[in-house]
Motif scaffolding. Structure first.
Motif, PDB file in Angstrom:
ATOM      1  N   THR A  11      83.673  41.325  82.909  1.00  0.00           N
ATOM      2  CA  THR A  11      85.177  41.584  82.243  1.00  0.00           C
ATOM      3  C   THR A  11      86.346  41.671  83.127  1.00  0.00           C
ATOM      4  O   THR A  11      87.210  40.804  83.111  1.00  0.00           O
ATOM      5  N   ARG A  12      86.460  42.077  84.837  1.00  0.00           N
ATOM      6  CA  ARG A  12      86.858  41.874  85.759  1.00  0.00           C
ATOM      7  C   ARG A  12      87.665  40.571  86.937  1.00  0.00           C
ATOM      8  O   ARG A  12      88.772  40.051  86.203  1.00  0.00           O
ATOM      9  N   TYR A  13      86.314  39.669  86.301  1.00  0.00           N
ATOM     10  CA  TYR A  13      86.303  37.647  86.557  1.00  0.00           C
ATOM     11  C   TYR A  13      87.361  37.251  85.521  1.00  0.00           C
ATOM     12  O   TYR A  13      87.646  36.714  85.908  1.00  0.00           O
ATOM     13  N   LEU A  14      86.815  37.761  84.245  1.00  0.00           N
ATOM     14  CA  LEU A  14      87.659  36.998  82.757  1.00  0.00           C
ATOM     15  C   LEU A  14      88.722  37.110  83.413  1.00  0.00           C
ATOM     16  O   LEU A  14      90.006  36.497  82.919  1.00  0.00           O
ATOM     17  N   SER A  15      89.447  38.400  82.560  1.00  0.00           N
ATOM     18  CA  SER A  15      90.455  38.687  82.921  1.00  0.00           C
ATOM     19  C   SER A  15      91.296  38.562  84.870  1.00  0.00           C
ATOM     20  O   SER A  15      92.654  38.267  84.130  1.00  0.00           O
TER      21      SER A  15
END
Length: 84
Positions: A11-15
């Motif tokens: 999720t952090r990478y996508l964000s």
């Protein structure tokens, strides 16, 4: 590393990717034409018409804002681990 931590990292990478794309939209569609005109390295923007150039600038800013907002929304999907 548990499933929750792996999901949070994804999720952090996508964000982060969405937020970087929003910065690229701003640079490519908004800042570049303005600086090109200021530095006189682009063809005359008056050939394109003020309305057309303005519409393009606004469209790029909106695209950047949407991508940035999606990135922030993705951070809301982080899994909270209450075991600590």
């Amino acid at each position: 590393m548990g499933i929750a931590e792996i999901q949070n990292e994804k999720t952090r990478y996508l964000s982060a990717a969405l937020q970087q794309c929003s910065v690229a939209c701003f640079a490519a569609g908004f800042a570049t034409p303005i600086f090109a005109q200021l530095l006189d390295v682009a063809r005359d923007m008056s050939e394109l018409g003020v309305a057309r150039v303005g519409f393009g600038l606004i469209l790029w800013v909106i695209a950047g804002f949407v991508l940035y907002s999606l990135g922030l929304h993705q951070l809301g999907n982080l899994i909270v681990d209450d075991e600590s």
